[in-house]
Scaffold this motif. Structure first.
Motif, PDB file in Angstrom:
ATOM      1  N   SER A   1     -25.471  -5.524 -29.784  1.00 43.84           N
ATOM      2  CA  SER A   1     -26.864  -5.242 -29.877  1.00 43.84           C
ATOM      3  C   SER A   1     -27.458  -4.643 -28.667  1.00 43.84           C
ATOM      4  N   LEU A   2     -26.709  -4.289 -27.669  1.00 44.77           N
ATOM      5  CA  LEU A   2     -27.249  -3.490 -26.334  1.00 44.77           C
ATOM      6  C   LEU A   2     -27.199  -2.107 -26.497  1.00 44.77           C
ATOM      7  N   GLY A   3     -27.768  -1.419 -25.793  1.00 44.64           N
ATOM      8  CA  GLY A   3     -27.498   0.089 -25.792  1.00 44.64           C
ATOM      9  C   GLY A   3     -26.393   0.242 -24.487  1.00 44.64           C
TER      10      GLY A   3
ATOM     11  N   VAL B   1     -34.468   3.341 -29.454  1.00 43.72           N
ATOM     12  CA  VAL B   1     -33.673   4.312 -30.043  1.00 43.72           C
ATOM     13  C   VAL B   1     -34.336   4.757 -31.212  1.00 43.72           C
TER      14      VAL B   1
ATOM     15  N   GLU C   1     -35.638  -2.268 -30.412  1.00 47.24           N
ATOM     16  CA  GLU C   1     -35.668  -3.111 -28.985  1.00 47.24           C
ATOM     17  C   GLU C   1     -34.984  -2.004 -27.859  1.00 47.24           C
ATOM     18  N   ASN C   2     -33.850  -1.440 -28.274  1.00 46.71           N
ATOM     19  CA  ASN C   2     -33.590  -0.340 -27.198  1.00 46.71           C
ATOM     20  C   ASN C   2     -34.283   0.919 -27.145  1.00 46.71           C
TER      21      ASN C   2
ATOM     22  N   ILE D   1     -32.802  -3.826 -33.782  1.00 52.57           N
ATOM     23  CA  ILE D   1     -32.015  -3.407 -32.545  1.00 52.57           C
ATOM     24  C   ILE D   1     -32.337  -2.058 -31.887  1.00 52.57           C
ATOM     25  N   ALA D   2     -32.489  -1.033 -32.743  1.00 55.52           N
ATOM     26  CA  ALA D   2     -32.836   0.167 -32.405  1.00 55.52           C
ATOM     27  C   ALA D   2     -34.202   0.379 -31.667  1.00 55.52           C
TER      28      ALA D   2
ATOM     29  N   SER E   1     -26.270   1.759 -21.853  1.00 50.51           N
ATOM     30  CA  SER E   1     -26.467   1.665 -20.458  1.00 50.51           C
ATOM     31  C   SER E   1     -26.371   0.268 -19.956  1.00 50.51           C
ATOM     32  N   LYS E   2     -26.699  -0.697 -20.967  1.00 52.45           N
ATOM     33  CA  LYS E   2     -26.352  -2.268 -20.598  1.00 52.45           C
ATOM     34  C   LYS E   2     -25.438  -2.776 -20.679  1.00 52.45           C
ATOM     35  N   ARG E   3     -24.428  -2.249 -21.618  1.00 55.59           N
ATOM     36  CA  ARG E   3     -23.145  -3.073 -21.879  1.00 55.59           C
ATOM     37  C   ARG E   3     -22.291  -3.339 -20.784  1.00 55.59           C
TER      38      ARG E   3
END
Length: 172
Positions: free
Chosen positions: A48-50, A131, A128-129, A125-126, A52-54
């Motif tokens: 669920s995360l982009g 994208v 929220e990120n 998800i996109a 950069s946040k993983r």
């Protein structure tokens, strides 16, 4: 969610176990379902995360030392082992609220041919990120585009229609 429910059930059972064999068997089950819940949360979080946040998410998920510190602090104030076990088991209850907030895994939905649901999840998800997710990806999922080919012009194995088994994992 199933792992959390079973973890809670067996953890409460541990608090009321009357002999060592029951205690050990129930603690084993608590550990198994805790592990299942951990890995399910990890996979859904990473999906669920982009990018950069993983890394931060992965490091946060491995902060089990904080839990051990809290366990020591709780054990200092709660002297009965069964009461401590009961308090620890009820710490799972807030996690059950995730049922309404966490989305289904997009990969699981795609594998089970639920592409409409997976598209909604991926779009959310996109969004929220921040994208933009291209529409042609969903067209490929639905099979409306031509199959992919490799450099030689032959179809790739993912599109060949062959069914794989566990033997294919160890075949050399």
């Amino acid at each position: 969610m199933t792992c959390l429910m079973l973890q809670l059930t067996f953890a409460v059972g541990v608090a009321f176990s009357s002999n060592l064999i029951t205690f050990i068997a129930l603690r084993f089950m608590v550990g198994a379902f805790s592990n299942g819940a951990y890995y399910a949360a990890f996979v859904i979080g990473i999906e669920s995360l982009g990018p950069s946040k993983r890394a931060l998410f992965g490091m946060t998920m491995s902060l089990s030392a904080v839990g051990y510190l809290l366990l020591g602090l709780l054990a200092y104030f709660i002297r009965d082992w069964w009461l401590l076990q009961l308090v620890l088991s009820f710490s799972t209850l807030p996690l059950l609220l995730y049922w309404w907030f966490i989305l289904e895994s997009p990969r699981w939905l795609i594998v089970h041919k639920k592409t409409d649901q997976s598209r909604k999840v991926i779009e959310r998800i996109a969004k929220e990120n921040g994208v933009n997710f291209p529409q042609e990806v969903f067209e490929k999922l639905n099979g409306s585009s031509k199959p992919e080919t490799d450099r030689r012009g032959s179809r790739t194995p993912s599109n060949s229609g062959r069914r794989y088994s566990l033997v294919d994992l160890v075949r050399t």
